[in-house]
Design a protein around this motif. Structure first.
Motif, PDB file in Angstrom:
ATOM      1  N   LEU A   8       0.825  -1.198   0.000  1.00  7.82           N
ATOM      2  CA  LEU A   8       0.000   0.000   0.000  1.00  7.82           C
ATOM      3  C   LEU A   8       0.861   1.250   0.000  1.00  7.82           C
ATOM      4  CD1 LEU A   8      -2.736  -1.259   2.458  1.00  7.82           C
ATOM      5  CD2 LEU A   8      -2.899  -1.015  -0.007  1.00  7.82           C
ATOM      6  N   GLY A   9       2.050   1.152   0.629  1.00  8.96           N
ATOM      7  CA  GLY A   9       2.971   2.274   0.547  1.00  8.96           C
ATOM      8  C   GLY A   9       3.429   2.521  -0.878  1.00  8.96           C
ATOM      9  N   LEU A  10       3.632   1.428  -1.628  1.00 10.58           N
ATOM     10  CA  LEU A  10       4.017   1.569  -3.031  1.00 10.58           C
ATOM     11  C   LEU A  10       2.938   2.296  -3.816  1.00 10.58           C
ATOM     12  CD1 LEU A  10       5.808   0.915  -5.452  1.00 10.58           C
ATOM     13  CD2 LEU A  10       4.681  -1.306  -5.606  1.00 10.58           C
ATOM     14  N   LEU A  11       1.674   2.033  -3.496  1.00 11.34           N
ATOM     15  CA  LEU A  11       0.587   2.745  -4.162  1.00 11.34           C
ATOM     16  C   LEU A  11       0.713   4.246  -3.960  1.00 11.34           C
ATOM     17  CD1 LEU A  11      -2.582   0.614  -3.372  1.00 11.34           C
ATOM     18  CD2 LEU A  11      -1.402   0.849  -5.552  1.00 11.34           C
ATOM     19  N   CYS A  12       1.116   4.612  -2.741  1.00  8.66           N
ATOM     20  CA  CYS A  12       1.243   6.037  -2.459  1.00  8.66           C
ATOM     21  C   CYS A  12       2.268   6.676  -3.380  1.00  8.66           C
ATOM     22  CB  CYS A  12       1.632   6.238  -0.997  1.00  8.66           C
ATOM     23  SG  CYS A  12       1.817   7.955  -0.528  1.00  8.66           S
ATOM     24  N   PHE A  13       3.401   5.985  -3.606  1.00 10.93           N
ATOM     25  CA  PHE A  13       4.422   6.535  -4.495  1.00 10.93           C
ATOM     26  C   PHE A  13       3.906   6.634  -5.924  1.00 10.93           C
ATOM     27  CE2 PHE A  13       7.486   5.381  -1.150  1.00 10.93           C
ATOM     28  CZ  PHE A  13       8.130   6.598  -1.067  1.00 10.93           C
ATOM     29  N   LEU A  14       3.039   5.693  -6.332  1.00 10.96           N
ATOM     30  CA  LEU A  14       2.455   5.783  -7.667  1.00 10.96           C
ATOM     31  C   LEU A  14       1.611   7.028  -7.810  1.00 10.96           C
ATOM     32  CD1 LEU A  14       1.318   2.104  -8.219  1.00 10.96           C
ATOM     33  CD2 LEU A  14       3.205   3.256  -9.360  1.00 10.96           C
ATOM     34  N   LEU A  15       1.028   7.476  -6.696  1.00 15.12           N
ATOM     35  CA  LEU A  15       0.128   8.618  -6.749  1.00 15.12           C
ATOM     36  C   LEU A  15       0.853   9.951  -6.765  1.00 15.12           C
ATOM     37  CD1 LEU A  15      -2.477   7.537  -4.079  1.00 15.12           C
ATOM     38  CD2 LEU A  15      -2.612   7.262  -6.526  1.00 15.12           C
ATOM     39  N   SER A  16       2.027  10.015  -6.152  1.00  8.03           N
ATOM     40  CA  SER A  16       2.648  11.305  -5.898  1.00  8.03           C
ATOM     41  C   SER A  16       3.463  11.777  -7.082  1.00  8.03           C
ATOM     42  CB  SER A  16       3.543  11.223  -4.663  1.00  8.03           C
ATOM     43  OG  SER A  16       4.578  10.299  -4.883  1.00  8.03           O
ATOM     44  N   SER A  17       3.696  13.075  -7.111  1.00  6.49           N
ATOM     45  CA  SER A  17       4.598  13.651  -8.095  1.00  6.49           C
ATOM     46  C   SER A  17       5.335  14.781  -7.432  1.00  6.49           C
ATOM     47  CB  SER A  17       3.827  14.173  -9.316  1.00  6.49           C
ATOM     48  OG  SER A  17       3.027  15.268  -8.949  1.00  6.49           O
ATOM     49  N   CYS A  18       6.442  15.217  -8.027  1.00  4.09           N
ATOM     50  CA  CYS A  18       7.231  16.268  -7.417  1.00  4.09           C
ATOM     51  C   CYS A  18       6.452  17.578  -7.405  1.00  4.09           C
ATOM     52  CB  CYS A  18       8.541  16.469  -8.186  1.00  4.09           C
ATOM     53  SG  CYS A  18       9.602  15.015  -8.111  1.00  4.09           S
ATOM     54  N   SER A  19       6.607  18.320  -6.320  1.00  2.00           N
ATOM     55  CA  SER A  19       5.964  19.628  -6.264  1.00  2.00           C
ATOM     56  C   SER A  19       6.677  20.579  -7.202  1.00  2.00           C
ATOM     57  CB  SER A  19       5.999  20.173  -4.837  1.00  2.00           C
ATOM     58  OG  SER A  19       7.325  20.295  -4.392  1.00  2.00           O
ATOM     59  N   SER A  20       5.948  21.618  -7.630  1.00  2.00           N
ATOM     60  CA  SER A  20       6.535  22.577  -8.547  1.00  2.00           C
ATOM     61  C   SER A  20       6.239  23.981  -8.070  1.00  2.00           C
ATOM     62  CB  SER A  20       5.960  22.385  -9.956  1.00  2.00           C
ATOM     63  OG  SER A  20       4.572  22.519  -9.924  1.00  2.00           O
ATOM     64  N   PRO A  21       7.170  24.935  -8.247  1.00  2.00           N
ATOM     65  CA  PRO A  21       6.938  26.284  -7.773  1.00  2.00           C
ATOM     66  C   PRO A  21       5.807  26.953  -8.530  1.00  2.00           C
ATOM     67  CG  PRO A  21       9.185  26.007  -8.625  1.00  2.00           C
ATOM     68  CD  PRO A  21       8.443  24.740  -8.875  1.00  2.00           C
ATOM     69  N   PHE A  22       5.079  27.826  -7.840  1.00  2.00           N
ATOM     70  CA  PHE A  22       4.067  28.621  -8.500  1.00  2.00           C
ATOM     71  C   PHE A  22       3.799  29.863  -7.673  1.00  2.00           C
ATOM     72  CE2 PHE A  22       1.512  26.833  -5.284  1.00  2.00           C
ATOM     73  CZ  PHE A  22       0.296  27.500  -5.237  1.00  2.00           C
ATOM     74  N   VAL A  45      -0.098  18.171   5.952  1.00  2.00           N
ATOM     75  CA  VAL A  45       0.803  18.732   4.933  1.00  2.00           C
ATOM     76  C   VAL A  45       2.241  18.378   5.297  1.00  2.00           C
ATOM     77  CG1 VAL A  45      -0.775  20.633   4.419  1.00  2.00           C
ATOM     78  CG2 VAL A  45       1.038  20.959   6.120  1.00  2.00           C
ATOM     79  N   PRO A  46       3.154  18.442   4.326  1.00  2.00           N
ATOM     80  CA  PRO A  46       4.571  18.188   4.629  1.00  2.00           C
ATOM     81  C   PRO A  46       5.110  19.192   5.644  1.00  2.00           C
ATOM     82  CG  PRO A  46       4.177  18.182   2.250  1.00  2.00           C
ATOM     83  CD  PRO A  46       2.930  18.691   2.888  1.00  2.00           C
ATOM     84  N   ARG A  47       6.116  18.782   6.411  1.00  2.00           N
ATOM     85  CA  ARG A  47       6.724  19.689   7.390  1.00  2.00           C
ATOM     86  C   ARG A  47       7.277  20.935   6.728  1.00  2.00           C
ATOM     87  NH1 ARG A  47       8.220  15.062  10.473  1.00  2.00           N
ATOM     88  NH2 ARG A  47      10.008  14.670   9.114  1.00  2.00           N
ATOM     89  N   GLU A  48       7.781  20.789   5.506  1.00  2.00           N
ATOM     90  CA  GLU A  48       8.350  21.926   4.779  1.00  2.00           C
ATOM     91  C   GLU A  48       7.321  22.554   3.835  1.00  2.00           C
ATOM     92  OE1 GLU A  48      11.311  23.054   5.545  1.00  2.00           O
ATOM     93  OE2 GLU A  48      11.543  21.413   6.990  1.00  2.00           O
ATOM     94  N   TYR A  49       6.064  22.470   4.190  1.00  2.00           N
ATOM     95  CA  TYR A  49       4.983  23.029   3.375  1.00  2.00           C
ATOM     96  C   TYR A  49       5.250  24.494   3.047  1.00  2.00           C
ATOM     97  CZ  TYR A  49       0.227  24.729   2.279  1.00  2.00           C
ATOM     98  OH  TYR A  49      -0.874  25.314   1.702  1.00  2.00           O
ATOM     99  N   ASP A  50       5.104  24.830   1.781  1.00  2.00           N
ATOM    100  CA  ASP A  50       5.331  26.189   1.299  1.00  2.00           C
ATOM    101  C   ASP A  50       4.132  26.601   0.453  1.00  2.00           C
ATOM    102  OD1 ASP A  50       6.103  28.566   0.118  1.00  2.00           O
ATOM    103  OD2 ASP A  50       8.112  27.866  -0.426  1.00  2.00           O
TER     104      ASP A  50
END
Length: 254
Positions: A8-22, A45-50
């Motif tokens: 199920l953790g592998l599924l999570c990686f399938l879902l995610s993508s790198c964040s991009s600036p905006f 949210v991630p600890r380094e949420y921006d």
């Protein structure tokens, strides 16, 4: 169980993508911990949420009689928020007279007391609120539903397929009558199902996948890509990963 968690953790990686600036306007610097008004959904949210970046959004839809937090003990998504850099949303269904939480997904599942909750409206509004108040990449919104939550994910795909990047369904189905699924647009789909499932039929799950493949103009035949040993309690490689023949854009796991 540990092997299942890794799957199920592998599924999570399938879902995610790198964040991009905006660049954005009016988003709060600090993300809210809950959204959803009278039906609050927890936000992780991630600890380094921006707030100046965009993140994939994963919405976890729990199973019947469960809670979002209980389901996350199985899926282990929260602990991957920092690793895979995504926002996690944990909404709750409605409690029925037996004290069980449910999603009103289809006539088959699971508004057993006829409470008539409009969860399509609720989840649609929740996604729009998330986009307005969180640094969400609107092109990477994912519904991950387990059992009754899987039914709900399919229901949302039937009615609002353009809201999502993909849905991930574990042991869930859509309407038994395909004509009740109003939308004609295909969705990107990951469907996971146990062949020995005695509650939600594996065969019906395979039929469900075939229907969505047809919506996308894909070959409805499967071929074996790999076998994996995810369950230490069973001898050998008990899990088959099937792939659609001849269509890269239609590849999926079941």
């Amino acid at each position: 169980m540990n092997r299942m968690l890794r799957l199920l953790g592998l599924l999570c990686f399938l879902l995610s993508s790198c964040s991009s600036p905006f660049q954005t306007e009016q988003l709060p610097i600090q993300a809210p911990t809950f959204i959803g008004g009278l039906r609050p959904a927890e936000v992780v949210v991630p600890r380094e949420y921006d707030h100046k970046e965009r993140y994939p959004l994963i919405i976890l839809l729990h199973g019947y009689s469960a809670t979002a937090r209980l389901n996350d003990l199985i899926f282990q998504l929260e602990r991957r928020v920092d690793i895979a850099d995504f926002i996690l949303l944990l909404p709750e269904g409605t409690e029925n007279p037996d004290g069980d939480q449910f999603w009103n997904a289809t006539p088959e599942c699971c508004d057993y007391f006829g409470q008539g909750v409009d969860d399509v409206v609720y989840l649609t509004a929740l996604i729009e609120e998330a986009k307005a108040t969180l640094a969400v990449d609107p092109q990477h919104v994912v519904l991950l539903g387990h059992s009754n939550g899987g039914y709900m994910a399919y229901r949302m795909a039937c009615e609002y397929p353009k809201l999502f990047k993909r849905i991930v369904v574990v042991a869930g189905l859509s309407f038994l009558n395909p004509q009740d699924c109003l939308g004609q647009d295909p969705v990107s789909l990951v469907h996971v199902h146990g062949t020995e499932d005695e509650v939600v039929s594996y065969d019906l799950g395979a039929d469900e996948v075939s229907r969505w493949l047809s919506k996308g103009g894909c070959d409805t035949g499967f071929s074996l890509m790999a076998t994996k040993d995810f369950n230490s309690g069973l001898m050998g490689e008990e899990t088959e990963i099937l792939i659609v023949r001849g269509h890269e854009v239609c590849n999926f796991f079941v």
